[in-house]
Design an enzyme around this catalytic site. Structure first.
Site, PDB file in Angstrom:
ATOM      1  N   HIS A  17      11.872  13.161   9.514  1.00  0.00           N
ATOM      2  CA  HIS A  17      12.897  12.590   8.630  1.00  0.00           C
ATOM      3  C   HIS A  17      14.294  12.769   9.245  1.00  0.00           C
ATOM      4  O   HIS A  17      15.106  11.854   9.234  1.00  0.00           O
ATOM      5  CB  HIS A  17      12.912  13.302   7.266  1.00  0.00           C
ATOM      6  CG  HIS A  17      11.694  13.131   6.416  1.00  0.00           C
ATOM      7  ND1 HIS A  17      11.048  14.195   5.826  1.00  0.00           N
ATOM      8  CD2 HIS A  17      11.004  12.028   6.030  1.00  0.00           C
ATOM      9  CE1 HIS A  17      10.033  13.758   5.102  1.00  0.00           C
ATOM     10  NE2 HIS A  17       9.966  12.449   5.221  1.00  0.00           N
ATOM     11  N   LYS A  41       3.582  12.330 -10.640  1.00  0.00           N
ATOM     12  CA  LYS A  41       3.218  12.923  -9.362  1.00  0.00           C
ATOM     13  C   LYS A  41       3.453  14.424  -9.356  1.00  0.00           C
ATOM     14  O   LYS A  41       4.408  14.910  -9.957  1.00  0.00           O
ATOM     15  CB  LYS A  41       4.079  12.271  -8.262  1.00  0.00           C
ATOM     16  CG  LYS A  41       3.308  11.912  -7.001  1.00  0.00           C
ATOM     17  CD  LYS A  41       4.130  11.000  -6.124  1.00  0.00           C
ATOM     18  CE  LYS A  41       4.085  11.458  -4.667  1.00  0.00           C
ATOM     19  NZ  LYS A  41       4.868  10.571  -3.796  1.00  0.00           N
ATOM     20  N   ARG A  90       5.544   4.837  11.216  1.00  0.00           N
ATOM     21  CA  ARG A  90       4.831   5.718  12.134  1.00  0.00           C
ATOM     22  C   ARG A  90       3.607   5.039  12.715  1.00  0.00           C
ATOM     23  O   ARG A  90       3.289   5.196  13.881  1.00  0.00           O
ATOM     24  CB  ARG A  90       4.372   6.994  11.396  1.00  0.00           C
ATOM     25  CG  ARG A  90       5.505   7.915  11.036  1.00  0.00           C
ATOM     26  CD  ARG A  90       5.108   8.922   9.987  1.00  0.00           C
ATOM     27  NE  ARG A  90       4.954   8.280   8.690  1.00  0.00           N
ATOM     28  CZ  ARG A  90       4.795   8.921   7.548  1.00  0.00           C
ATOM     29  NH1 ARG A  90       4.738  10.237   7.539  1.00  0.00           N
ATOM     30  NH2 ARG A  90       4.681   8.262   6.416  1.00  0.00           N
TER      31      ARG A  90
HETATM   32  P1  ADP Z   1       6.950   8.900   0.789  1.00  0.00           P
HETATM   33  O1  ADP Z   1       7.107   9.855  -0.336  1.00  0.00           O
HETATM   34  O2  ADP Z   1       7.299   7.474   0.487  1.00  0.00           O
HETATM   35  O3  ADP Z   1       5.688   9.074   1.587  1.00  0.00           O
HETATM   36  P2  ADP Z   1       8.299  10.538   2.627  1.00  0.00           P
HETATM   37  O4  ADP Z   1       9.174  11.498   1.917  1.00  0.00           O
HETATM   38  O5  ADP Z   1       7.052  11.064   3.228  1.00  0.00           O
HETATM   39  O6  ADP Z   1       8.081   9.273   1.742  1.00  0.00           O
HETATM   40  O7  ADP Z   1       9.118   9.813   3.786  1.00  0.00           O
HETATM   41  C1  ADP Z   1      10.274   9.059   3.556  1.00  0.00           C
HETATM   42  C2  ADP Z   1      10.496   8.093   4.705  1.00  0.00           C
HETATM   43  O8  ADP Z   1      10.461   8.801   5.936  1.00  0.00           O
HETATM   44  C3  ADP Z   1       9.441   6.999   4.836  1.00  0.00           C
HETATM   45  O9  ADP Z   1      10.075   5.782   5.190  1.00  0.00           O
HETATM   46  C4  ADP Z   1       8.587   7.457   5.976  1.00  0.00           C
HETATM   47  O10 ADP Z   1       8.022   6.370   6.683  1.00  0.00           O
HETATM   48  C5  ADP Z   1       9.597   8.168   6.849  1.00  0.00           C
HETATM   49  N1  ADP Z   1       8.956   9.152   7.683  1.00  0.00           N
HETATM   50  C6  ADP Z   1       8.129  10.133   7.288  1.00  0.00           C
HETATM   51  N2  ADP Z   1       7.684  10.854   8.339  1.00  0.00           N
HETATM   52  C7  ADP Z   1       8.260  10.304   9.441  1.00  0.00           C
HETATM   53  C8  ADP Z   1       8.189  10.595  10.854  1.00  0.00           C
HETATM   54  N3  ADP Z   1       7.437  11.585  11.334  1.00  0.00           N
HETATM   55  N4  ADP Z   1       8.917   9.836  11.698  1.00  0.00           N
HETATM   56  C9  ADP Z   1       9.681   8.809  11.191  1.00  0.00           C
HETATM   57  N5  ADP Z   1       9.766   8.492   9.898  1.00  0.00           N
HETATM   58  C10 ADP Z   1       9.071   9.220   9.026  1.00  0.00           C
END
Ligand code: ADP
Length: 160
Positions: A17, A41, A90
């Site tokens: 992130h 959730k 990803r």
């Molecule tokens: P969600 O609750 O929608 O799964 P997350 O909190 O996991 O969202 O992630 C928020 C955003 O960060 C999403 O757009 C996700 O694709 C992106 N993201 C998560 N992990 C990675 C990563 N390792 N590299 C790049 N982007 C990521």
């Protein structure tokens, strides 16, 4: 003003992130990190903890603010006059999932564009759900989360 919302659960925030946010900074005047709260959730960390960790990590970055929200991301964007939604890709599975949401959002609100950044290849395997899984089994996640919060994430005292 180019204002982007980066929506997610950030349960917890990890270095994938952080990489996304840092790479997006030059593209926007403001990035609102939107922590979506869905009452159906179950989360590992309380929303206020997740929010304060992100605020701490980006405390020196004036372009970033962290806001929690309920409901549709598109409504949250409108409320904060954001014209972009930022998402990370990803895998091809991410793409299929994101494509439908982005196209639905486009149908709902033409003026808001979803912008995708491809994950850094060295970080693309990191996801909050796997980090949570490791934590639940008392494993070491230090290398996957920002240094500033590593101890508190590992202590796990704040878990819901
Ligand atoms: P969600 O609750 O929608 O799964 P997350 O909190 O996991 O969202 O992630 C928020 C955003 O960060 C999403 O757009 C996700 O694709 C992106 N993201 C998560 N992990 C990675 C990563 N390792 N590299 C790049 N982007 C990521």
């Amino acid at each position: 003003m180019r204002v982007a919302v980066f929506p997610g659960s950030f349960d917890p925030i990890h270095i994938g992130h952080v990489d996304m946010i840092q790479r997006a900074l030059p593209l926007f005047d403001q990035i609102i990190i939107g922590i979506g709260v869905n009452s159906q959730k179950k989360y590992l960390f309380p929303v206020e903890t997740r929010k304060s960790w992100i605020e701490e990590i980006f405390s020196n970055e004036k372009k970033i603010c962290v806001i929690t929200y309920q409901g549709l991301t598109i409504d949250f964007c409108k409320q904060h006059h954001a014209n972009f939604i930022l998402r990370g890709l990803r895998t091809s599975a991410d793409f299929e999932f994101e494509r439908a949401i982005a196209q639905m959002n486009q149908a709902l609100h033409r003026d808001i564009e979803t912008v995708f950044l491809i994950a850094n290849p060295s970080l693309s395997m990191i996801s909050s759900s796997i980090v949570r899984d490791i934590l639940l089994h008392r494993g070491d996640v230090a290398q996957f989360v920002p240094e500033e919060i590593e101890d508190r994430v590992m202590l796990n005292e704040d878990r819901e």
